[in-house]
Scaffold this motif. Sequence first.
Motif, short mmCIF file in Angstrom:
data_model
loop_
_atom_site.label_atom_id
_atom_site.label_comp_id
_atom_site.label_asym_id
_atom_site.label_seq_id
_atom_site.Cartn_x
_atom_site.Cartn_y
_atom_site.Cartn_z
N MET A 30 36.85 45.75 43.08
CA MET A 30 35.55 44.96 43.55
C MET A 30 34.53 45.77 43.70
SD MET A 30 36.24 41.80 43.20
CE MET A 30 34.93 40.78 44.19
N SER A 31 34.56 47.18 43.86
CA SER A 31 33.50 47.84 44.12
C SER A 31 32.83 48.46 42.90
CB SER A 31 34.27 48.94 45.00
OG SER A 31 34.79 49.75 44.34
N THR A 32 33.53 48.00 41.71
CA THR A 32 32.86 48.42 40.42
C THR A 32 32.06 47.43 40.14
OG1 THR A 32 34.59 48.24 39.39
CG2 THR A 32 34.59 50.40 40.09
N VAL A 33 30.98 47.58 38.96
CA VAL A 33 30.14 46.60 38.45
C VAL A 33 30.90 45.85 37.38
CG1 VAL A 33 27.82 46.09 37.48
CG2 VAL A 33 28.18 48.09 39.26
N ASP A 34 31.68 46.50 36.32
CA ASP A 34 32.11 46.04 35.22
C ASP A 34 33.26 45.02 35.70
OD1 ASP A 34 30.84 47.76 33.87
OD2 ASP A 34 32.42 49.06 33.33
N CYS A 35 33.59 43.78 34.77
CA CYS A 35 34.37 42.85 35.18
C CYS A 35 35.87 43.35 34.90
CB CYS A 35 34.21 41.58 34.06
SG CYS A 35 35.38 40.29 34.46
N SER A 36 36.31 43.59 35.95
CA SER A 36 37.95 43.94 35.68
C SER A 36 38.95 42.79 35.59
CB SER A 36 38.31 44.71 37.24
OG SER A 36 37.58 45.61 37.52
N GLN A 37 39.81 43.09 35.10
CA GLN A 37 40.94 41.69 34.76
C GLN A 37 42.11 42.11 35.31
OE1 GLN A 37 41.13 40.81 30.61
NE2 GLN A 37 42.48 38.93 31.07
N ILE A 38 42.48 40.98 36.22
CA ILE A 38 43.86 41.09 36.80
C ILE A 38 44.78 39.95 36.12
CG2 ILE A 38 44.88 40.77 39.00
CD1 ILE A 38 42.13 41.18 40.25
N VAL A 39 45.89 40.39 35.66
CA VAL A 39 46.90 39.45 35.05
C VAL A 39 48.05 39.43 36.00
CG1 VAL A 39 46.13 39.80 32.73
CG2 VAL A 39 47.63 41.35 33.61
N GLU A 177 43.91 34.50 30.18
CA GLU A 177 43.97 35.80 29.83
C GLU A 177 42.95 36.03 28.56
OE1 GLU A 177 46.74 34.12 29.98
OE2 GLU A 177 47.66 35.14 32.08
N LYS A 178 43.03 35.15 27.84
CA LYS A 178 42.11 35.35 26.54
C LYS A 178 40.73 35.10 26.98
CE LYS A 178 45.84 35.19 23.04
NZ LYS A 178 46.36 34.54 22.15
N PHE A 179 40.57 34.06 27.74
CA PHE A 179 39.27 33.75 28.15
C PHE A 179 38.41 34.96 28.78
CE2 PHE A 179 36.00 32.37 31.37
CZ PHE A 179 35.04 31.54 30.36
N VAL A 180 39.37 35.36 29.94
CA VAL A 180 38.60 36.57 30.68
C VAL A 180 38.29 37.81 29.60
CG1 VAL A 180 38.95 38.20 32.55
CG2 VAL A 180 39.39 35.87 32.67
N PHE A 181 39.33 38.13 28.89
CA PHE A 181 39.25 39.14 28.06
C PHE A 181 38.26 39.20 26.91
CE2 PHE A 181 40.51 41.83 24.38
CZ PHE A 181 40.69 43.27 25.31
N GLN A 182 38.16 38.06 26.42
CA GLN A 182 36.82 37.96 25.22
C GLN A 182 35.56 37.92 25.96
OE1 GLN A 182 38.45 34.29 23.43
NE2 GLN A 182 40.13 35.54 22.41
N ASN A 183 35.40 37.47 27.32
CA ASN A 183 34.23 37.40 27.56
C ASN A 183 33.91 38.53 28.80
OD1 ASN A 183 33.09 34.75 26.70
ND2 ASN A 183 35.01 33.96 27.40
N ARG A 184 34.76 39.29 28.97
CA ARG A 184 34.62 40.43 29.99
C ARG A 184 33.24 41.21 29.95
NH1 ARG A 184 39.82 44.57 30.47
NH2 ARG A 184 39.05 45.25 32.20
N ASN A 185 32.58 41.44 28.74
CA ASN A 185 31.51 42.05 28.56
C ASN A 185 30.23 41.32 28.96
OD1 ASN A 185 32.98 44.56 27.63
ND2 ASN A 185 32.94 44.00 25.58
N GLN A 186 30.55 39.69 28.87
CA GLN A 186 29.20 38.98 29.19
C GLN A 186 29.45 38.66 30.71
OE1 GLN A 186 30.95 38.66 25.99
NE2 GLN A 186 29.22 40.01 25.25
N LEU A 187 30.44 38.71 31.31
CA LEU A 187 30.60 38.07 32.57
C LEU A 187 29.87 39.06 33.69
CD1 LEU A 187 34.29 36.53 32.34
CD2 LEU A 187 32.10 35.10 33.00
N LYS A 188 29.30 38.56 34.41
CA LYS A 188 28.79 39.29 35.56
C LYS A 188 29.60 39.55 36.71
CE LYS A 188 23.96 39.20 33.92
NZ LYS A 188 22.90 38.26 33.88
N VAL A 189 30.96 38.93 36.98
CA VAL A 189 31.50 38.83 38.08
C VAL A 189 32.12 40.20 38.07
CG1 VAL A 189 32.20 36.55 38.14
CG2 VAL A 189 33.56 38.02 36.73
N LYS A 190 32.68 40.90 39.19
CA LYS A 190 33.25 42.18 39.20
C LYS A 190 34.58 42.12 38.85
CE LYS A 190 30.11 42.82 43.28
NZ LYS A 190 30.31 42.48 44.65
#
Length: 253
Positions: A30-39, A177-190
Amino acid sequence: MPSNRRIRILDIPVDMVEYSAAMEIFKKLMSTVDCSQIVTPNSEIIVNAAKDKELKEIIEQADLVIPDGIGLVYASRIMGMPLKERVTGIDFLSAILGYLEETGQSIFFLGSKPGDGSTLGVAEQAAEKIKEKYTNLNIAGIHHGYFKEAEEEALVKKINESGADFLCAALGSPKQEKFVFQNRNQLKVKAAIGVGGSLDVWAGTLKRAPEFYRNHGLEWLYRFIQQPSRYKRMAALPLFMIKVLLSKLKGGK
Ligand code: UDP
């Protein structure tokens, strides 16, 4: 992700984390800008990932892979790399809600059934219950989980425009999992997590197993009693255990 914390079960990576370690990693993400994925894989998701290349790759690349389910704890023992406890997606989500409330960060709830005009959707009902417990939590937005592929872009825009810091995707696996992964680069959440039926549990449309079942690793039995129509999916647990035993006997991963 340090490799010594990550074990492989049926050649799918799982992090050997308990709640406190998982929370520490979460805070860093949560302290980084990119959207990290937790599964949050359970036995069924591991069996599916062993067959679904895309899902496997998503778990490989995830920033945190939580061992959700008693099957993973047993499997880790069979593999000689015992996990001390499972970290259920729903309990981990509760810890996250507390942290977000404490730090003034906001959440977007995505997933579960929409309302029918006269009743609230499951996610709205869950949000009401969550607000009763986490009174200062900032809920940036809510959207049901029955959207078409063509609507995804607008949905990502809605999540971004809400300004949410964190995304809770309760779309079932592997959709979440697929929704988050496919949209990771567009999503602005941390960061974003996939939590299956957790919003149903919060809303009260699905009852969580009583403590006895949870303490004895019998949550799957309670779920079966509640939703017998899931019997085919329930077969995943014994199938998973057999596969893990066979792979151990073969000396493989
Ligand atoms: N779900 C959704 N969109 C879909 C399919 C399912 O939002 O296209 C929701 C469903 O309403 C439920 C959640 O995903 O709230 C979890 O579904 P499931 O029981 O399959 O997941 P599990 O808890 O077993 O991971």
